[in-house]
Design an enzyme around this catalytic site. Structure first.
Site, mmCIF file in Angstrom:
data_model
loop_
_atom_site.group_PDB
_atom_site.id
_atom_site.type_symbol
_atom_site.label_atom_id
_atom_site.label_comp_id
_atom_site.label_asym_id
_atom_site.label_seq_id
_atom_site.Cartn_x
_atom_site.Cartn_y
_atom_site.Cartn_z
ATOM 1 C CD GLU A 278 -2.876 1.424 2.268
ATOM 2 O OE1 GLU A 278 -2.843 2.511 2.858
ATOM 3 O OE2 GLU A 278 -3.481 0.466 2.576
ATOM 4 C CG LEU A 279 3.105 1.554 -2.620
ATOM 5 C CD1 LEU A 279 3.463 1.235 -4.089
ATOM 6 C CD2 LEU A 279 4.127 1.080 -1.593
ATOM 7 C CB CYS A 312 -1.984 6.503 2.484
ATOM 8 S SG CYS A 312 -2.961 5.202 3.504
ATOM 9 C CD GLU A 410 1.373 10.827 -0.446
ATOM 10 O OE1 GLU A 410 0.370 10.195 0.179
ATOM 11 O OE2 GLU A 410 2.339 10.091 -1.044
#
Length: 543
Positions: A278-279, A312, A410
């Site tokens: 999970e990035l 995230c 991000e």
């Protein structure tokens, strides 16, 4: 030149005078650090290399935590592998009993882990509590549903009635879990529980910033009855300890940046080792023309600024329809200005400081860079050192363009960019910009239209009339990303099955498959009979 609207932030919560929780003693820290696997080097918590994190509330050091070597990692994996065999033979109901006992202890002692989470991350207490609630839900869910998810499945064999076939799930072996600092309990433990329930052993790499939370939890798991050696914890720099872990385990679960995730995937692939990743994300929120503007603004604030934006799945881009843009902007700015920025071991603050000086610098760079290139700061956009050294006001930007880093990169902080759009097609195109695809949100009174829109958005989860929590909190539904946001899913069936291999067990009865004896006539006769059977099955509609 840009202008900033006059802003009157809500009064801050009082800053603490000492960030270390009063109940935390040197003795308790030493006990927790005893869970760091140091078998190869022989160094305990009082000797050998160590690292000390800095508390976000006051930048004071927290506690020295031992640093492992690659040899320590190899020894930890070997120890976990030895402990796994009897655990895998333990009935699933007994494994579930350990997890449920942990569930009860966690809820009973949640105030202590809330203190630790806040001490190490600086997040508001409510956001720390969300981690406890999520882990409790995961523990309860998998303890109750693992039997269903892992149950053998009967399938038809090649020759109905003669071949009995079952698909069964067998544990991977030793699972390596690399978790980040932003959610040390949820991301550090939420992936461990299903891996253990599936019959695996686990070696976790704790993040240096938040190692104490994970070590405290390991101590609690021991009290709940988890066998010794089954869950090992290693600490140290990612390029050294994380690399050694990926090289030694049978499956890797990684949560972190896209850049590091690529390296993990490449390294695991060399050994043909599976990986769940999970990035990062640059998550969009769409406000349709028919949306309840007040509700959408309130939901946006929660989705954008929970955990000070260090999440995230948090929202970083908002696209509001041009006909409701002005009304939405007004409501959004009003709601953001009502947020209470503060720090303390209570529920007085809505959001806390950033976790590190590096994260604060990254946020400042994005906001200042956008402002210098013409963006307007509608609210926020400044540090608040009088509240705490890493406090930054929740910020809304307008007029963000492609040449600004905050547009596509991000931020991972309390920063939101606001845009307008004209049609649904344009909104989808804007939402799908970039290479990420983790989470998204659509606000509309017409939920059927919103669902049709959701199907066109490239994201692992799409929330309708909610910012991010509805999908993430639904433990029975998978959570993960598309594109540069990762591979695989946590939660749901895949969240536990990914820690197993599918094994086919076929039992042949009465007669073998193939000709009964060698020789041309026997083979030709077998082929004729089989062709007839295949034709009959076709006429009967079988498969």
């Amino acid at each position: 030149m840009t202008t900033e609207q006059d802003q009157t932030p809500a009064p801050p919560s009082p800053a603490t005078t000492s960030s270390r929780p009063g109940w935390v003693t040197d003795e308790s820290i030493a006990r927790w650090c005893g869970w760091v696997s140091r078998e190869a080097s022989g160094d305990g918590p009082d000797g050998g290399a160590a690292t000390t994190a800095v508390a976000p509330f006051d930048l004071a050091p927290t506690a020295a935590v031992p640093v492992c070597t690659p040899a320590d990692v190899e020894a930890a994996v070997a120890g976990a592998r030895a402990a796994r065999a009897p655990w895998a033979r333990t009935p699933l109901r007994d494994r579930g009993a350990v997890v449920l006992a942990f569930h009860d202890l966690l809820l009973e002692r949640q105030d202590r882990v809330l203190d630790l989470i806040q001490w190490e991350t600086g997040k508001a207490r409510y956001h720390a509590w969300q981690e406890v609630a999520q882990v409790a839900a995961i523990a309860r869910h998998y303890a109750r549903r693992a039997r269903h998810y892992l149950a053998p499945r009967s399938v038809r064999g090649m020759v109905p009635g003669l071949t009995k076939v079952r698909e069964v799930r067998v544990p991977k072996g030793v699972v390596g879990i690399v978790s980040p600092w932003n959610y040390p309990l949820y991301l550090g433990v939420g992936d461990v529980l299903p891996a253990l329930l599936a019959g695996n052993a686990v070696v976790s790499k704790a993040d240096a910033q938040t190692a104490l939370t994970l070590l405290w939890t390991r101590d609690l798991m021991a009290e709940a009855g988890l066998p010794a050696g089954l869950w090992q914890i290693v600490t140290g720099p990612g390029p050294v300890v994380g690399t050694a872990l990926v090289d030694a385990v049978d499956f890797v679960c990684f949560t972190g940046s896209t850049a590091t995730g690529r390296s993990v995937a490449e390294r695991a692939a060399r050994r043909l080792t599976g990986a769940s990743l999970e990035l990062g994300g640059k998550n969009p929120l769409i406000v349709r023309e028919d949306a309840d503007v007040t509700a959408a603004a309130a939901g946006t604030v929660v989705a954008a600024f929970a955990n000070s934006g260090q999440m995230c799945i948090h929202i970083e881009r908002v696209y509001a329809h041009e006909k409701v843009y002005d009304a939405f902007r007004t409501e959004l700015v009003r709601a953001v200005r009502e947020l209470r920025l503060g720090q303390g071991y209570d529920y007085a603050a809505d959001l806390g400081p950033l976790t590190s000086a590096a994260q604060l610098a990254a946020v400042e760079a994005h906001v200042d860079g956008a402002r210098d290139k013409g963006a307007t700061v509608l609210t926020g956009g400044r540090t608040r050192p009088e509240i705490g050294p890493l406090c930054y006001e929740p910020t809304v930007l307008e007029g963000v363009t492609d040449e600004m880093a905050v547009c596509g990169d991000e931020t991972f902080g309390p920063v939101l960019s606001l845009y307008s759009y004209t049609t649904d097609d344009e909104a989808v195109d804007l939402a799908n910009r970039g290479s990420y695809g983790l989470s998204a949100s659509v606000w509309s009174k017409d939920t059927r239209a919103a669902a049709r829109l959701a199907a066109r958005i490239r994201a692992g989860s799409v929330n309708i009339n909610d910012g991010a929590a509805a999908a993430a909190g639904s433990i029975e539904a998978g959570m993960g990303g598309m594109g540069d946001s990762g591979l695989g899913r946590r939660h749901g069936a895949e969240g536990i099955r990914k820690y197993t291999e599918s094994q086919t067990v076929a039992t042949q009865r009465l007669m073998p498959l193939g000709p009964p004896k060698p020789g041309r006539s026997a083979v030709e006769g077998f082929v004729r009979r089989t062709n007839g059977q295949l034709s009959l099955l076709r006429r009967l509609g079988v498969r």
